[in-house]
Design an enzyme around this catalytic site. Structure first.
Site, PDB file in Angstrom:
ATOM      1  N   ARG A  43       0.818 -50.427  -6.586  1.00  0.00           N
ATOM      2  CA  ARG A  43       0.350 -49.745  -5.384  1.00  0.00           C
ATOM      3  C   ARG A  43       0.596 -50.558  -4.103  1.00  0.00           C
ATOM      4  NH1 ARG A  43      -3.269 -45.568  -4.476  1.00  0.00           N
ATOM      5  NH2 ARG A  43      -4.452 -45.692  -2.523  1.00  0.00           N
ATOM      6  N   MET A  76      -1.708 -43.818   3.687  1.00  0.00           N
ATOM      7  CA  MET A  76      -1.749 -43.858   2.228  1.00  0.00           C
ATOM      8  C   MET A  76      -3.187 -43.552   1.851  1.00  0.00           C
ATOM      9  SD  MET A  76      -0.578 -46.797  -0.494  1.00  0.00           S
ATOM     10  CE  MET A  76      -2.037 -47.845  -0.470  1.00  0.00           C
ATOM     11  N   SER A  77      -3.405 -42.435   1.181  1.00  0.00           N
ATOM     12  CA  SER A  77      -4.758 -41.990   0.878  1.00  0.00           C
ATOM     13  C   SER A  77      -5.477 -42.973  -0.032  1.00  0.00           C
ATOM     14  CB  SER A  77      -4.723 -40.610   0.214  1.00  0.00           C
ATOM     15  OG  SER A  77      -4.156 -39.658   1.075  1.00  0.00           O
ATOM     16  N   ALA A  78      -6.791 -42.925   0.004  1.00  0.00           N
ATOM     17  CA  ALA A  78      -7.607 -43.796  -0.835  1.00  0.00           C
ATOM     18  C   ALA A  78      -7.339 -43.505  -2.309  1.00  0.00           C
ATOM     19  CB  ALA A  78      -9.081 -43.589  -0.523  1.00  0.00           C
TER      20      ALA A  78
END
Length: 401
Positions: A43, A76-78
């Site tokens: 990630r 960038m989403s959680a």
């Protein structure tokens, strides 16, 4: 001599393993395939400018691009939200998936889930965003993911039909290209926004329209391009705003500001105040003339507006009056009681309607997951049903069970 910090807390592999364990503990990850995807994708490579700890934080977003005023255009989403939506999607090996709104990492998760026999396409309207997604996907080893520069409102027709379309920006409407781009058994997962309230809804095909199978809390940057929201926002005075995306709702800034100066009416429901996210959703979709009231901290501190408006609260408005939800301590209702504050010449009428809804919610619907959403494309019926929200391409209806 400078010491080298090689503690495992800063090691990406260790942080990723901790993230997966935490996602399981918080019900973000519920299935082994999604857990494996989150364990496999590096990630941090999709957030090259962020500290590695931030990239693996369950509830932190990472900015990808901001506008000239510093507002986030893409993030960038959680991790927790991404996991919840992927669980909603029910991704299976061999599927053909389309992601609308690209950051790269979610497309990598999708590729892990569909496997070598599946296909993933990710599309974004912003060249900077899609170019960064392409670079990050390549560096992380996901070269098979197709990246497309286009307005997501039109889908990606040359890859249709898709088994899954997952949208990663807050959508105000569902365009025909998304429904038409699904297979007969396809699924659409979309953060749908109604009057400032957003839920990630997993839809399935239902004839020519869609019906929900689940929904969850969600927070996303808004859709850009042709799919941008049609919303009216008016400032009553400094620090107090009212907004609505329903063209039938009157928003007369001067009249509503005069109402705010009028004495306030308090009306209490006698019912417990709990499950605030579900209550907010119910109110937003059942008030006859819904809007959203928001107030700044200094306005709340002066006592002009209740604290419920700090982050936005469902409001009921007329041409010269408005009402909104509040709460007070009450041991008899388990800690807090829900109530209404109303201002203006029509305060009594608006407060009565609002309190009736609070009591109906408490009596009949006080639980999570009680709503079913439908999207019906095409011209809206006349008259519009009471449980319907008008959109550009169709209507949204919500029914509580």
């Amino acid at each position: 001599m400078t010491a080298i910090d090689d503690s495992p807390a800063r090691d990406p592999d260790a942080l990723r393993a901790d993230m997966v364990r935490a996602l399981r503990a918080q019900d973000g990850v519920r299935s082994e395939p999604v857990a494996a995807a989150f364990a496999a994708v590096p990630r941090h490579l999709f957030a090259p400018d962020a500290p590695v700890e931030i990239a693996y934080d369950l509830h932190r977003t990472v900015p990808v691009k901001k506008d000239e005023n510093g507002l986030e255009l893409s993030v960038m989403s959680a991790a927790h939200l991404q996991a919840v939506m992927l669980e909603q999607a029910g991704v299976e090996p061999g599927m053909k998936a389309l992601e609308i709104g690209s950051g790269g990492v979610n497309a990598a998760y999708l590729q892990e889930l569909v496997g070598k026999q599946g296909e993933v396409t990710t599309v974004d309207i912003d060249r900077d965003v899609i170019d960064q997604a392409r670079r990050c996907l390549d560096e992380a080893g996901y070269r098979q993911v197709r990246t497309v520069l286009a307005d997501g409102e039109g889908g990606v027709p040359d890859g249709a039909p898709y088994d899954l379309i997952i949208v990663t920006a807050a959508a105000w409407d569902i365009p025909p290209s998304w429904i038409g781009g699904l297979t007969p058994t396809g699924r659409l997962v979309v953060p749908l926004t109604v009057c400032g309230t957003t839920r990630s809804i997993a839809f399935e095909r239902d004839g020519t329209g869609l019906v929900s199978r689940s929904y969850n809390l969600a927070r996303f940057v808004p859709m850009q391009g042709e799919g941008a929201a049609e919303e009216l926002r008016v400032m009553l005075r400094e620090g107090v705003a009212v907004q609505s995306d329903d063209i039938r709702v009157p928003l007369d800034a001067q009249a509503l500001n005069r109402a705010l100066d009028a004495p306030r009416l308090e009306r209490w429901s006698g019912e417990a105040y709990d499950l605030p996210d579900e209550l907010e959703l119910y109110l937003t979709l059942n008030l006859s003339s819904p809007a959203r009231l928001q107030a700044a901290g200094d306005v709340v501190e002066r006592g002009l507006v209740e604290a419920s408006a700090l982050f936005g609260v469902p409001a009921l408005v007329s041409e010269d009056s408005f009402a909104y939800r509040t709460r007070r301590e009450n041991a008899d209702t388990g800690g807090f009681e829900s109530g209404v504050i109303a201002h203006g010449p029509g305060a009594e009428v608006l407060a009565d309607e609002y309190v009736t809804l609070l009591r109906r919610w408490a009596r009949d619907h006080r639980r999570r997951g009680a709503a079913t959403f439908r999207y019906l494309p095409g011209p809206a019926p006349t008259p519009l049903p009471g449980n319907a929200v008008l959109r550009r391409h169709g209507i949204v209806t919500a029914t509580w069970h």
